[in-house]
Design a protein around this motif. Structure first.
Motif, PDB file in Angstrom:
ATOM      1  N   SER A 166       0.742  -1.477   0.055  1.00  0.00           N
ATOM      2  CA  SER A 166       0.028   0.078   0.146  1.00  0.00           C
ATOM      3  C   SER A 166       0.854   1.361  -0.492  1.00  0.00           C
ATOM      4  N   CYS A 167       2.387   0.904  -0.154  1.00  0.00           N
ATOM      5  CA  CYS A 167       2.988   2.319   0.273  1.00  0.00           C
ATOM      6  C   CYS A 167       3.470   2.728  -1.093  1.00  0.00           C
ATOM      7  N   ASN A 168       4.417   3.964  -1.481  1.00  0.00           N
ATOM      8  CA  ASN A 168       4.709   4.032  -2.189  1.00  0.00           C
ATOM      9  C   ASN A 168       5.858   3.377  -2.020  1.00  0.00           C
ATOM     10  N   PRO A 169       6.850   3.122  -3.666  1.00  0.00           N
ATOM     11  CA  PRO A 169       8.290   2.426  -3.557  1.00  0.00           C
ATOM     12  C   PRO A 169       9.311   2.757  -2.924  1.00  0.00           C
ATOM     13  N   THR A 170       9.167   4.313  -2.452  1.00  0.00           N
ATOM     14  CA  THR A 170      10.487   4.831  -1.920  1.00  0.00           C
ATOM     15  C   THR A 170      10.597   4.608  -0.743  1.00  0.00           C
ATOM     16  N   SER A 171      11.343   4.785  -0.474  1.00  0.00           N
ATOM     17  CA  SER A 171      11.557   5.158   1.418  1.00  0.00           C
ATOM     18  C   SER A 171      11.699   6.628   1.758  1.00  0.00           C
ATOM     19  N   ILE A 172      12.025   7.184   0.776  1.00  0.00           N
ATOM     20  CA  ILE A 172      12.834   8.710   0.954  1.00  0.00           C
ATOM     21  C   ILE A 172      11.407   9.687   0.721  1.00  0.00           C
ATOM     22  N   ASP A 224       8.986   0.881 -12.356  1.00  0.00           N
ATOM     23  CA  ASP A 224       9.075  -1.262 -11.227  1.00  0.00           C
ATOM     24  C   ASP A 224      10.043  -0.984 -10.685  1.00  0.00           C
ATOM     25  N   THR A 225      10.672   0.469 -11.775  1.00  0.00           N
ATOM     26  CA  THR A 225      12.556   0.961 -10.821  1.00  0.00           C
ATOM     27  C   THR A 225      12.172   1.809  -9.405  1.00  0.00           C
ATOM     28  N   GLN A 226      12.761   0.676  -9.093  1.00  0.00           N
ATOM     29  CA  GLN A 226      12.646   1.749  -7.131  1.00  0.00           C
ATOM     30  C   GLN A 226      13.134   3.531  -7.624  1.00  0.00           C
ATOM     31  N   ASP A 227      12.599   4.344  -6.734  1.00  0.00           N
ATOM     32  CA  ASP A 227      12.787   6.112  -6.589  1.00  0.00           C
ATOM     33  C   ASP A 227      12.195   6.085  -7.925  1.00  0.00           C
ATOM     34  N   VAL A 228      11.581   6.183  -9.042  1.00  0.00           N
ATOM     35  CA  VAL A 228      11.305   5.739 -10.123  1.00  0.00           C
ATOM     36  C   VAL A 228       9.728   6.388 -10.520  1.00  0.00           C
ATOM     37  N   LEU A 229       9.722   7.870 -10.631  1.00  0.00           N
ATOM     38  CA  LEU A 229       8.142   7.669 -10.840  1.00  0.00           C
ATOM     39  C   LEU A 229       7.637   8.399 -12.420  1.00  0.00           C
ATOM     40  N   VAL A 230       6.748   8.348 -12.924  1.00  0.00           N
ATOM     41  CA  VAL A 230       6.159   9.594 -14.047  1.00  0.00           C
ATOM     42  C   VAL A 230       4.869  10.159 -14.045  1.00  0.00           C
ATOM     43  N   ILE A 231       5.040  10.892 -14.951  1.00  0.00           N
ATOM     44  CA  ILE A 231       4.482  11.713 -15.838  1.00  0.00           C
ATOM     45  C   ILE A 231       4.129  12.016 -16.696  1.00  0.00           C
ATOM     46  N   GLN A 232       2.699  11.001 -17.389  1.00  0.00           N
ATOM     47  CA  GLN A 232       1.823  10.502 -18.103  1.00  0.00           C
ATOM     48  C   GLN A 232       1.690  11.673 -19.015  1.00  0.00           C
ATOM     49  N   GLN A 233       1.721  12.391 -20.344  1.00  0.00           N
ATOM     50  CA  GLN A 233       1.081  13.139 -20.637  1.00  0.00           C
ATOM     51  C   GLN A 233       0.958  12.571 -22.162  1.00  0.00           C
ATOM     52  N   VAL A 234      -0.846  14.038 -22.725  1.00  0.00           N
ATOM     53  CA  VAL A 234      -1.087  13.330 -23.831  1.00  0.00           C
ATOM     54  C   VAL A 234      -0.637  14.134 -24.884  1.00  0.00           C
ATOM     55  N   GLU A 235      -0.252  13.445 -25.923  1.00  0.00           N
ATOM     56  CA  GLU A 235       0.753  14.023 -27.097  1.00  0.00           C
ATOM     57  C   GLU A 235       1.455  13.847 -27.088  1.00  0.00           C
ATOM     58  N   ALA A 236       2.372  13.883 -25.963  1.00  0.00           N
ATOM     59  CA  ALA A 236       4.096  14.413 -26.240  1.00  0.00           C
ATOM     60  C   ALA A 236       4.163  13.089 -24.511  1.00  0.00           C
ATOM     61  N   LEU A 237       5.873  13.070 -24.895  1.00  0.00           N
ATOM     62  CA  LEU A 237       6.515  11.749 -24.481  1.00  0.00           C
ATOM     63  C   LEU A 237       6.768  11.868 -22.880  1.00  0.00           C
ATOM     64  N   LEU A 256      14.997  12.111 -15.520  1.00  0.00           N
ATOM     65  CA  LEU A 256      14.907  11.092 -16.878  1.00  0.00           C
ATOM     66  C   LEU A 256      15.017  11.577 -17.757  1.00  0.00           C
ATOM     67  N   ASP A 257      16.409  10.909 -19.283  1.00  0.00           N
ATOM     68  CA  ASP A 257      15.174  10.935 -20.388  1.00  0.00           C
ATOM     69  C   ASP A 257      13.956   9.965 -20.775  1.00  0.00           C
ATOM     70  N   PRO A 258      13.807  10.404 -22.139  1.00  0.00           N
ATOM     71  CA  PRO A 258      11.659   9.869 -22.359  1.00  0.00           C
ATOM     72  C   PRO A 258      11.913   7.799 -21.969  1.00  0.00           C
ATOM     73  N   GLN A 259      12.893   7.596 -22.477  1.00  0.00           N
ATOM     74  CA  GLN A 259      13.329   5.957 -22.004  1.00  0.00           C
ATOM     75  C   GLN A 259      13.114   5.726 -20.392  1.00  0.00           C
ATOM     76  N   GLY A 260      13.386   6.946 -19.224  1.00  0.00           N
ATOM     77  CA  GLY A 260      13.846   6.111 -17.490  1.00  0.00           C
ATOM     78  C   GLY A 260      15.118   5.896 -17.879  1.00  0.00           C
ATOM     79  N   LYS A 261      15.892   6.777 -18.441  1.00  0.00           N
ATOM     80  CA  LYS A 261      17.017   6.061 -18.179  1.00  0.00           C
ATOM     81  C   LYS A 261      18.166   7.556 -17.954  1.00  0.00           C
ATOM     82  N   SER A 262      19.225   7.561 -17.012  1.00  0.00           N
ATOM     83  CA  SER A 262      20.086   8.658 -16.913  1.00  0.00           C
ATOM     84  C   SER A 262      20.402   9.271 -17.774  1.00  0.00           C
ATOM     85  N   TYR A 263      20.855  10.607 -18.198  1.00  0.00           N
ATOM     86  CA  TYR A 263      21.537  11.561 -18.989  1.00  0.00           C
ATOM     87  C   TYR A 263      22.717  11.509 -18.625  1.00  0.00           C
ATOM     88  N   SER A 264      23.557  11.689 -19.486  1.00  0.00           N
ATOM     89  CA  SER A 264      24.919  11.692 -19.363  1.00  0.00           C
ATOM     90  C   SER A 264      25.446  12.187 -18.318  1.00  0.00           C
TER      91      SER A 264
END
Length: 125
Positions: free
Chosen positions: A17-23, A78-91, A105-113
């Motif tokens: 029932s809790c969010n997946p992050t302990s932070i 599914d990745t710990q401590d990562v959230l996503v904002i879904q946008q209509v007609e955008a990434l 993070l980038d549109p695939q949920g990966k870190s930028y260099s």
């Protein structure tokens, strides 16, 4: 025996029932993010305990500023401590939660260099 089973069920329920992050992610975050079509993006992200958010962005450029404000509910990935904002007609927009900051993070949920350029710092609870 019954107490052990009941205890196990309560622990499992608590975890699910809790969010997946302990932070402590609830609060307001600010920073200036890079922009492909402008000089920079002044960004303010508010995250609430009920998983509501408000994202306020000012796209700064020599041709004038463009303001964008979106609200809604974010989702935990599914990745710990990562959230996503879904946008209509955008990434989708991904943010990694860290202590007193979030990292876009980038549109695939990966870190930028150049991850340090994508940090929003917590300014209030």
């Amino acid at each position: 025996m019954k107490i052990k089973i009941l205890g196990s069920i309560l622990v499992l329920f608590n975890l699910l029932s809790c969010n997946p992050t302990s932070i402590d992610y609830v609060g307001v975050y600010e920073g200036k993010l890079p922009c492909d079509g402008c000089d920079e993006v002044e960004t303010k992200l508010t995250l609430k305990e009920d998983e509501a958010y408000m994202l306020y962005e000012i796209y700064k450029s020599s041709n004038g500023n463009e303001i964008k404000r979106i609200t809604g509910n974010f989702e935990w990935t599914d990745t710990q401590d990562v959230l996503v904002i879904q946008q209509v007609e955008a990434l989708p927009i991904y943010f990694k939660i860290e202590e007193n900051r979030v990292i876009q993070l980038d549109p695939q949920g990966k870190s930028y260099s150049n991850e340090q350029d994508y940090i929003l710092t917590k300014i209030e609870e």
